[in-house]
Design a protein around this motif. Structure first.
Motif, mmCIF file in Angstrom:
data_model
loop_
_atom_site.group_PDB
_atom_site.id
_atom_site.type_symbol
_atom_site.label_atom_id
_atom_site.label_comp_id
_atom_site.label_asym_id
_atom_site.label_seq_id
_atom_site.Cartn_x
_atom_site.Cartn_y
_atom_site.Cartn_z
ATOM 1 N N UNK A 965 0.815 -1.214 0.000
ATOM 2 C CA UNK A 965 0.000 0.000 0.000
ATOM 3 C C UNK A 965 0.848 1.263 0.000
ATOM 4 N N UNK A 966 0.430 2.243 -0.822
ATOM 5 C CA UNK A 966 1.002 3.577 -0.702
ATOM 6 C C UNK A 966 -0.161 4.559 -0.590
ATOM 7 N N UNK A 967 0.114 5.729 0.003
ATOM 8 C CA UNK A 967 -0.910 6.775 0.001
ATOM 9 C C UNK A 967 -0.286 8.044 -0.569
ATOM 10 N N UNK A 968 -1.137 8.908 -1.072
ATOM 11 C CA UNK A 968 -0.661 10.143 -1.687
ATOM 12 C C UNK A 968 -0.642 11.260 -0.647
ATOM 13 N N UNK A 969 0.412 12.098 -0.727
ATOM 14 C CA UNK A 969 0.484 13.260 0.142
ATOM 15 C C UNK A 969 1.160 14.395 -0.616
ATOM 16 N N UNK A 970 0.734 15.611 -0.325
ATOM 17 C CA UNK A 970 1.249 16.788 -1.020
ATOM 18 C C UNK A 970 2.275 17.494 -0.138
ATOM 19 N N UNK A 971 3.381 17.911 -0.747
ATOM 20 C CA UNK A 971 4.393 18.655 -0.006
ATOM 21 C C UNK A 971 3.893 20.070 0.244
ATOM 22 N N UNK A 972 3.984 20.522 1.505
ATOM 23 C CA UNK A 972 3.478 21.838 1.886
ATOM 24 C C UNK A 972 4.446 22.477 2.875
ATOM 25 N N UNK A 973 4.150 23.676 3.264
ATOM 26 C CA UNK A 973 4.930 24.315 4.321
ATOM 27 C C UNK A 973 4.730 23.519 5.618
ATOM 28 N N UNK A 974 5.778 23.395 6.431
ATOM 29 C CA UNK A 974 5.596 22.691 7.700
ATOM 30 C C UNK A 974 4.824 23.518 8.730
ATOM 31 N N UNK A 975 4.552 24.766 8.439
ATOM 32 C CA UNK A 975 3.747 25.571 9.377
ATOM 33 C C UNK A 975 2.297 25.455 8.934
ATOM 34 N N UNK A 976 1.498 24.749 9.743
ATOM 35 C CA UNK A 976 0.140 24.430 9.321
ATOM 36 C C UNK A 976 -0.886 25.410 9.873
ATOM 37 N N UNK A 977 -0.494 26.186 10.867
ATOM 38 C CA UNK A 977 -1.479 26.992 11.593
ATOM 39 C C UNK A 977 -0.855 28.330 11.932
ATOM 40 N N UNK A 978 -1.597 29.386 11.725
ATOM 41 C CA UNK A 978 -1.180 30.730 12.118
ATOM 42 C C UNK A 978 0.205 31.058 11.560
ATOM 43 N N UNK A 979 0.307 31.019 10.220
ATOM 44 C CA UNK A 979 1.602 31.147 9.554
ATOM 45 C C UNK A 979 2.321 32.446 9.903
ATOM 46 N N UNK A 980 1.534 33.516 10.121
ATOM 47 C CA UNK A 980 2.181 34.804 10.396
ATOM 48 C C UNK A 980 2.525 34.996 11.867
ATOM 49 N N UNK A 981 2.160 34.030 12.730
ATOM 50 C CA UNK A 981 2.526 34.116 14.147
ATOM 51 C C UNK A 981 1.751 35.178 14.904
ATOM 52 N N UNK A 982 0.529 35.457 14.466
ATOM 53 C CA UNK A 982 -0.247 36.530 15.088
ATOM 54 C C UNK A 982 -0.686 36.182 16.502
ATOM 55 N N UNK A 983 -0.919 34.913 16.769
ATOM 56 C CA UNK A 983 -1.547 34.540 18.036
ATOM 57 C C UNK A 983 -0.638 34.764 19.252
ATOM 58 N N UNK A 984 0.679 34.666 19.022
ATOM 59 C CA UNK A 984 1.552 34.855 20.184
ATOM 60 C C UNK A 984 1.893 36.329 20.396
ATOM 61 N N UNK A 985 1.604 37.152 19.408
ATOM 62 C CA UNK A 985 1.946 38.561 19.525
ATOM 63 C C UNK A 985 0.730 39.386 19.910
ATOM 64 N N UNK A 986 0.174 39.121 21.057
ATOM 65 C CA UNK A 986 -0.988 39.910 21.491
ATOM 66 C C UNK A 986 -0.727 40.553 22.843
#
Lengths: 986, 102
Positions: A965-986
């Motif tokens: 068995x193989x499955x397909x996966x797409x290469x993406x950025x390793x940052x999956x959430x809040x790419x701009x880092x807004x959540x920690x800068x509040x």
């Protein structure tokens, strides 16, 4: 019954002891060994041989016994492969025979013997090589079922074992005459002495061969006097049932003490003494050699010295009608002992043409028949023992006819003596072949040497080749005053390495060399013919001397046969190395107390009990135990983890991060030093600020990471990974002490002095602001550090985030840990505060693409490979790893790089470590390093190291799941959430 | 098991109290060095059946690094000395010459 009417120096006939062997009840007496008690009951068949399942009996009376291995005890006290000759009888002892099915007398495996012509040396190597795949699936399981000695125990051992450390000036191994005299001399000289003896009695062979007069006393009185004198000395430690198992470098010795084998143990059953001795004296005596002749393995064929031991020590006659086959004077002692005990001696066969001397004359004087130049050509017998022997002349070459038939039920072999040189050889001393005496002796020119280059192992007595009591004591007295001894002189021996059994070539029948591994003379000859000419090769090809007795009886004969076959001198063939332990030691004593909780220390944080009380499921992280998740009620794992992740993303969570390494680096050159240790610049960090740093080794590969805070101008606090604090601290010290010792820097590992918690989530600041204190949380910028108090407790606050949320890490001296933790939890029920575990931590950081050393790195990964070139200084002239990263392999295109992977099926979570396949499917081009279901973005996420991954964004890869068995996966950025880092800068 | 004396704290202890650190007196090359020099520094080590100058750390004791001259075959120890010494002290060299001459 074979118990003699009188005699038996060790037994107390009035105290009966009951025991069982293979389920049958027997009676022995106090002082018996299992071996002597079975012989006294007329039991001759005690085991089946390993390869041919031949019926076997006792050969010896001591620890060198090759045949009589039994299972001892039952249930959780079952122990296999114990030598009967070393088991002191106690009431209720249970023993069972090994390597037989269905029973010792009716063993099916004996069919192997019928087919023995099909099993020559090297049989397994030659036969089971084709087809290749069959080895694993067919041959090996089959062979494993057939082979083997005793059965391994299946229950936990209820007994205890311990290690004991000791130091002495002189360690003396062996409590025979030489050991006693050497101990007495050393003791009188004021040395700290340890004297150990493997059996339960002092005196060695002098108890049996008691015809000598020493210092005007009988042998027994002399022994008693020595023991009493030694016991009176405060500087002498004496231990019976203690074997010096090994002598190692620089005077380190292992002693194996069997405290509880002869009785129900109180305290540890076995003890391993770890002794450091300035001098080791081996008074280890000699072991008699068997003689190879046709049929020399029937029950009833024994060493002459053992026959004598059974008669004189235990009052047991191994046979009523014995043929003695000897190559020396000593064999006559056995004939005389049997005669005195009222047992018939059928004949004494002597290999020598003209035996003379005191012992020979004594034998003739009492009417014993002596047949010079005669050996045993053939033995007739069955599983019930020897019936008859046929003699063979030894002075007519190999082309002979067998001679006279002699009825007998026992054969005593006196093949000469081998000094026990093991301790000398264990630690690097050499042995030399003494042609005149036909034995290996310690080479005085090549002793084991200590750290000052001085000899530290000395052999005395029989172990040096001394044969008579006179010579033994003279050698033990050394340069000191000798002791007057009267004893019989002995004439030279005439060794017999092989006795022809019929006609030319003389190869008919089996002449056993190694009883325990069923190696015959023919096997050694075959090995030599097939080119295994080195003694080490012949050993491995035939397994000569590789059984649990390590060839104590068989090696010398085997080497002599090899020498003879090759037409070489014995000295040119050489010997195999004697390796420790001298006799097998128990698995229990090797472990000692290091089992269960004491196997390896476990590190716990100050909050461990709190975690446990909240349903924490712990996981090992280095030596630490950390809460993996907190289970509420009976909720499933995934449920707890999702709940804890949501708490951090939506409210506020607390993480016990106390396991993070904390190293203080202080001094005028601290900044300069840290610039060398980290890939990025640390000297430019301002006091009150934090910086994330990477640490590489000299190969340029990542080894640790963490946040560095500058506490003041001269003081840095370096955080390390949880498992890495000791390693990183040692690493810093190594460089400071061995390379940059001119830098004025001190380091201290304060990991356990400070407890540390992450307070993470959108409500983190609100929670902290409810605490009383002097810290301005709103004013503390991202990557800022502040010192102060919370509810009166001292804290250091770092505004750093490993979850991507608004986050503060609080450090407090460990004694405040529980109070601070509980205060934080108590302050924000309405804010949704609660703990989260390490699995939630890992998912949170993976959603943000933060690496973990050891997940995303494996010792071959550079900062550039994981997309952290920004943390590698280009300005610094030097740092550890800088030059290495300039090497061509580390700069080439196509290296594996860290990327994210999004599976085509968002529900499918990739297996950790799964391989990504090349376009043609033939090659792995990378692997998955972290993989989770993300409750935050509601799909699976993974990080992976993929060849040239950064330039392949959007490409679809096949990831191998299993063979099909193989499955397909797409290469993406390793940052999956809040790419701009807004959540920690509040 | 070797018996070793730590020159920093003076304790004489079992080998298990120490950690070995490989060959001593290896110079760390300058940052701009050649590939060959760097490879030599990283990977090339002596493995003699003779006297070996080596690094040890009193890992479960005072924590200090030091150097030791030890014969890899006879295990004779000719001396221990400070980790920052650029070469073995003359006294140790003399002892080695004297003891290995015969």
């Amino acid at each position: 019954m074979s118990r003699l009417a009188s005699g038996g120096a060790l037994i107390d006939r009035d105290t009966a002891i009951s025991f069982s062997f293979d389920g049958k009840k027997f009676r022995g007496v106090k002082g018996d060994t299992l071996a002597s008690a079975l012989l006294a009951n007329g039991v001759k068949l005690v085991n089946r041989s390993y390869k041919y399942h031949r019926p076997r009996g006792l050969v010896t009376s001591g620890p060198e016994e090759p045949n009589a291995l039994v299972n001892l005890g039952s249930g959780n006290r079952h122990e296999p492969n114990i030598r009967m000759t070393q088991i002191e009888l106690f009431d209720g002892l249970e023993a069972t025979s090994q390597n037989r099915w269905p029973s010792l007398r009716a063993d099916v495996g004996v069919l192997n013997a019928a087919a023995s012509r099909l099993y020559p040396a090297g049989f397994y190597y030659k036969t089971f090589i084709h087809p290749r795949a069959a080895w694993k699936h067919v041959f090996e399981p089959m062979i494993r079922r057939i082979a083997g000695l005793g059965r391994a125990p299946t229950e936990a051992d209820p007994d205890t074992y311990e290690h004991q450390y000791a130091f002495c000036d002189t360690l003396i191994a062996g409590g025979g005459p030489a050991g006693l005299l050497a101990a007495r001399r050393a003791g009188e000289a004021g040395e700290r002495v340890m004297l150990v003896e493997q059996t339960e009695r002092w005196g060695g062979r002098l108890l049996v061969d008691d015809d000598a007069e020493i210092e005007g006393k009988s042998a027994r009185d002399w022994i008693a006097e020595q023991v009493a004198a030694l016991e009176a000395m405060d500087n002498v430690v004496m231990r019976l049932r203690t074997c010096c198992s090994a002598a190692f470098d620089h005077g380190y010795a292992l002693l194996y003490e069997r405290r509880g084998d002869h009785t129900i143990p109180t305290g540890p059953r076995h003890r391993l003494w770890r002794v450091r001795a300035k001098q080791i004296v081996g008074a280890t005596g000699m072991i008699e050699r068997p003689i190879p002749f046709y049929g020399n393995d029937f029950p009833g064929v024994m060493l002459a010295s053992a026959v004598r031991d059974y008669v004189k020590l235990w009052g047991v006659a191994p046979g009523q009608d014995t043929v003695v086959y000897t190559t020396n004077d000593d064999g006559y002692r056995t004939a005389l002992a049997l005669h005195e005990a009222g047992c018939r001696v059928a004949a004494i066969l002597d290999s020598r043409a003209d035996p003379v001397g005191m012992l020979v004359e004594q034998a003739k004087a009492v009417g014993l028949i002596v047949m010079p130049s005669t050996g045993i050509g053939k033995v007739m017998g069955s599983k019930d023992g020897v019936r008859e022997v046929q003699t063979v002349p030894l002075d007519k070459g190999d082309d002979v006819e067998l001679g006279k038939r002699l009825q007998c039920d026992c054969i005593a072999m006196a093949g000469g003596w081998s000094p026990v040189v093991h301790l000398y050889s264990h630690s690097g001393g050499k042995v030399v072949w003494d042609t005149a005496q036909a034995m290996y002796r310690p080479d005085p020119e090549n002793p084991p040497r200590d750290r000052f280059g001085e000899p530290y192992v000395r052999l005395v007595g029989g172990a040096t080749g001394a044969l008579t009591t006179h010579d033994v004591l003279a050698s033990a007295a050394g340069e000191g005053a000798g002791v007057p001894v009267h004893c019989a002189a002995e004439q030279p021996a005439s060794p017999v390495w092989f006795t022809p059994s019929h006609g030319k070539a003389a190869l008919g029948g089996k002449h056993f060399l190694d009883y325990q591994n069923d190696v015959t003379v023919a096997d050694i000859r075959l090995a030599a013919r097939e080119g295994f000419e080195s003694v080490e090769h012949a050993k491995r090809y035939t397994t000569l001397g590789m059984a649990t007795d390590q060839g104590k009886l068989s090696n010398i004969n085997g080497h002599a046969i090899l020498a003879d076959t090759l037409g070489k001198a014995m000295a040119d063939v050489g010997t195999t190395t004697f390796r420790p332990p001298y006799t097998p030691i128990s698995m229990g004593v090797i472990a000692g107390q290091e089992k269960g909780l004491l196997f390896k220390p476990v590190r716990q944080t100050a909050l461990h009990d709190w975690h446990a009380g909240q349903g924490a499921e712990f996981e090992p992280v280095g030596d630490w135990r950390r809460p993996y998740r907190y289970q509420k009620g009976s909720e499933a794992r995934a449920h707890s983890i999702t709940r804890e992740i949501k708490r951090v993303r939506e409210a506020v969570g607390l993480l016990d991060a106390s396991t993070l390494g904390k190293i203080i680096v202080r001094g005028p050159d601290a900044g300069k030093f840290l610039d060398l240790m980290y890939t990025n610049m640390m000297s430019s960090l301002k006091p009150g600020k934090c910086r994330y740093g990477l640490m590489c080794n000299d190969n340029g590969f990542l080894m640790d990471d963490g946040v560095v805070a500058r506490l003041d101008e001269q003081t840095f606090l370096c955080h390390t990974t949880s498992g890495g604090s000791d390693r990183v601290h040692a690493w810093m010290e190594e460089w400071l002490q061995t390379e940059w010792f001119d830098l004025k820097v001190l380091t201290a590992n304060v990991t356990e002095q400070w407890s540390q918690f992450a307070v993470a989530g959108p409500n983190a600041r609100a929670l902290l602001e409810r605490m009383e204190g002097d810290i301005d949380f709103a004013g503390l910028p991202f990557m800022g550090f502040a010192d102060g108090t919370l509810n009166g407790m001292p804290v250091r606050v770092f505004r750093i985030s490993f979850s991507g949320e608004l986050s503060y890490e609080l450090a407090t001296p460990t004694s405040y840990a529980v109070s601070l933790w509980e205060a934080l939890l108590g302050a924000g029920d309405d804010l949704g505060v609660g703990p989260y575990g390490t699995e939630a931590l890992h998912v949170l950081r993976a959603e943000k693409g933060f690496i973990v050393i050891g997940d995303e790195t494996d010792g071959t990964v550079t900062p550039h490979d994981v997309g952290m070139s920004w943390a590698v200084s280009k300005k610094k002239e030097d740092f550890i790893g800088k030059r290495a990263m300039e090497r061509s392999d580390l700069t080439r295109a196509g290296r594996k790089q860290l990327v994210g992977l999004l599976t085509e099926d968002p529900k499918f979570v990739l297996p950790d470590g799964a391989h990504a396949l090349s376009a043609d499917g033939k090659r792995a081009i990378g692997h998955v390093t972290s993989t989770y279901h993300s409750p935050t973005i509601k799909r699976s996420i993974a990080m992976a190291l993929i060849e040239g991954g950064v330039d392949r964004m959007g490409e679809t890869l096949e990831i191998g799941i299993d063979r099909k068995t193989t499955v397909k996966a797409v290469i993406a950025s390793p940052v999956f959430y809040d790419k701009e880092g807004a959540r920690q800068n509040v | 098991m070797l018996l070793i004396q730590c020159p920093a704290c003076g304790v004489e202890a079992e080998e298990t109290e120490f950690a070995p650190g490989g060959e001593a007196h290896i110079l760390r090359p300058e940052p701009g060095c050649s590939d060959a020099d760097f490879a030599m520094y990283l990977f090339e080590r002596k493995n003699p059946r003779a006297v070996h100058y080596e690094r040890w750390r009193h890992a479960f004791g005072c924590g200090k690094w030091f150097h030791m001259a030890r014969h890899t075959h006879t295990l004779e120890i000719f001396g221990v000395y400070a980790a920052d010494a650029p070469e073995p002290p003359q006294e140790i060299k003399d002892r080695i010459a004297e003891r290995t001459a015969s």
